[in-house]
Design an enzyme around this catalytic site. Structure first.
Site, PDB file in Angstrom:
ATOM      1  N   GLU A 138     -29.734 -10.063 -15.326  1.00  0.00           N
ATOM      2  CA  GLU A 138     -28.739 -10.834 -16.093  1.00  0.00           C
ATOM      3  C   GLU A 138     -29.352 -11.419 -17.357  1.00  0.00           C
ATOM      4  O   GLU A 138     -28.689 -11.566 -18.370  1.00  0.00           O
ATOM      5  CB  GLU A 138     -28.148 -11.937 -15.207  1.00  0.00           C
ATOM      6  CG  GLU A 138     -26.858 -12.512 -15.744  1.00  0.00           C
ATOM      7  CD  GLU A 138     -26.302 -13.654 -14.897  1.00  0.00           C
ATOM      8  OE1 GLU A 138     -26.914 -14.013 -13.873  1.00  0.00           O
ATOM      9  OE2 GLU A 138     -25.265 -14.190 -15.291  1.00  0.00           O
ATOM     10  N   ARG A 159     -37.820 -15.647  -4.680  1.00  0.00           N
ATOM     11  CA  ARG A 159     -37.141 -16.394  -3.613  1.00  0.00           C
ATOM     12  C   ARG A 159     -36.891 -15.539  -2.381  1.00  0.00           C
ATOM     13  O   ARG A 159     -36.707 -16.062  -1.278  1.00  0.00           O
ATOM     14  CB  ARG A 159     -35.858 -17.017  -4.171  1.00  0.00           C
ATOM     15  CG  ARG A 159     -36.166 -18.219  -5.040  1.00  0.00           C
ATOM     16  CD  ARG A 159     -35.081 -18.514  -6.046  1.00  0.00           C
ATOM     17  NE  ARG A 159     -35.329 -17.816  -7.300  1.00  0.00           N
ATOM     18  CZ  ARG A 159     -34.416 -17.613  -8.237  1.00  0.00           C
ATOM     19  NH1 ARG A 159     -33.201 -18.022  -8.049  1.00  0.00           N
ATOM     20  NH2 ARG A 159     -34.732 -16.989  -9.350  1.00  0.00           N
TER      21      ARG A 159
HETATM   22  C1  PRP Z   1     -33.326 -13.696  -9.748  1.00  0.00           C
HETATM   23  C2  PRP Z   1     -32.897 -13.622  -8.302  1.00  0.00           C
HETATM   24  C3  PRP Z   1     -32.881 -12.143  -8.044  1.00  0.00           C
HETATM   25  C4  PRP Z   1     -32.447 -11.573  -9.375  1.00  0.00           C
HETATM   26  C5  PRP Z   1     -31.004 -11.169  -9.312  1.00  0.00           C
HETATM   27  O1  PRP Z   1     -34.698 -13.543  -9.830  1.00  0.00           O
HETATM   28  O2  PRP Z   1     -33.792 -14.316  -7.452  1.00  0.00           O
HETATM   29  O3  PRP Z   1     -34.155 -11.635  -7.678  1.00  0.00           O
HETATM   30  O4  PRP Z   1     -32.630 -12.614 -10.349  1.00  0.00           O
HETATM   31  O5  PRP Z   1     -30.543 -10.675 -10.532  1.00  0.00           O
HETATM   32  P1  PRP Z   1     -30.016  -9.186 -10.733  1.00  0.00           P
HETATM   33  O6  PRP Z   1     -29.122  -8.867  -9.583  1.00  0.00           O
HETATM   34  O7  PRP Z   1     -29.280  -9.262 -12.044  1.00  0.00           O
HETATM   35  O8  PRP Z   1     -31.204  -8.302 -10.807  1.00  0.00           O
HETATM   36  P2  PRP Z   1     -35.502 -13.709 -11.192  1.00  0.00           P
HETATM   37  O9  PRP Z   1     -35.521 -12.410 -11.912  1.00  0.00           O
HETATM   38  O10 PRP Z   1     -34.964 -14.898 -11.934  1.00  0.00           O
HETATM   39  O11 PRP Z   1     -36.987 -13.919 -10.732  1.00  0.00           O
HETATM   40  P3  PRP Z   1     -37.754 -15.048  -9.902  1.00  0.00           P
HETATM   41  O12 PRP Z   1     -37.121 -15.088  -8.537  1.00  0.00           O
HETATM   42  O13 PRP Z   1     -39.153 -14.508  -9.858  1.00  0.00           O
HETATM   43  O14 PRP Z   1     -37.616 -16.331 -10.629  1.00  0.00           O
HETATM   44  N1  ADE Z   2     -30.492 -14.132 -11.225  1.00  0.00           N
HETATM   45  C1  ADE Z   2     -29.633 -13.475 -12.008  1.00  0.00           C
HETATM   46  N2  ADE Z   2     -28.586 -14.238 -12.299  1.00  0.00           N
HETATM   47  C2  ADE Z   2     -28.795 -15.437 -11.679  1.00  0.00           C
HETATM   48  C3  ADE Z   2     -28.064 -16.634 -11.605  1.00  0.00           C
HETATM   49  N3  ADE Z   2     -26.894 -16.768 -12.220  1.00  0.00           N
HETATM   50  N4  ADE Z   2     -28.564 -17.652 -10.883  1.00  0.00           N
HETATM   51  C4  ADE Z   2     -29.760 -17.500 -10.257  1.00  0.00           C
HETATM   52  N5  ADE Z   2     -30.496 -16.395 -10.293  1.00  0.00           N
HETATM   53  C5  ADE Z   2     -30.009 -15.366 -10.999  1.00  0.00           C
END
Ligand code: PRP
Ligand code: ADE
Length: 176
Positions: free
Chosen positions: A100, A63
């Protein structure tokens, strides 16, 4: 026509138990899909950096690409992606991390940033900070100067803000 009082936070929905039970997933697709919501999010994300010296916007998959691309266009600077492992075709640097709800590896092209370039890191959400920390480590290995990290959402209870601040990184977030 009546002006909307909705804030960025009002355009984001929370979906319980995605992708795993117990996770309250902040879904920004509803923010991105709304023309006013998307515009005010981009305007507010770049506001502190308008007029400052930035060479590149770095977006964290996935994103961060949508937000970072719009910010790069608005600031007339280039865009560099940090991607999940195995997606970039050129020679890469890799960094493992935990987040997370799992573990993963981030990569950057090893020629994407020149030493001393000033970069702004962009993503939708800061939770544990594992993703952003991995991105920052990759950028530091390439000799980038991190101007800041901009997020739509900061979930400070998950420790990401404290982690990045301990690394000396300046954080800009629009809502919790
Ligand atoms: C989500 C979000 C961040 C990350 C944040 O991405 O868009 O990049 O998690 O989490 P953190 O602070 O615990 O690292 P995700 O890993 O779900 O990947 P995606 O955007 O490719 O779906
Ligand atoms: N990435 C890590 N934690 C998340 C949450 N709670 N919602 C969306 N993206 C995430």
């Amino acid at each position: 026509m009546a002006r909307s009082n909705k804030t960025v936070r009002d355009y984001i929905r929370t979906i319980p138990d995605f992708p795993h039970e117990g996770i309250m997933f902040r879904d920004v697709t509803t923010l991105f899909a709304d023309p006013r919501g998307f515009r005010i999010a981009i305007d507010q994300l770049l506001h502190p950096y308008a007029g400052t010296d930035i060479d590149r916007i770095v977006g964290l998959e996935a994103r961060g690409f949508i937000l970072g691309g719009a910010i790069a266009h608005q600031l007339s600077v280039g865009f560099v992606p940090i991607r999940k492992k195995g997606k970039l075709p050129g020679k890469t640097l890799s960094q493992d991390y935990t987040l997370e709800y799992g573990e993963a590896t981030m990569e950057i092209h090893d020629d994407a940033i020149q030493p001393g370039e000033k970069v702004l890191v962009v993503d939708d959400l800061l939770a544990t900070g594992g993703t952003a920390e991995a991105g920052i480590k990759l950028l530091e290995k390439l000799g980038a100067e991190i101007v800041g990290c901009a997020f739509v959402i900061d979930l400070p209870d998950l420790g990401g803000r404290a982690k990045l601040e301990a690394m000396g990184v300046d954080i800009h977030a629009l809502c919790a």
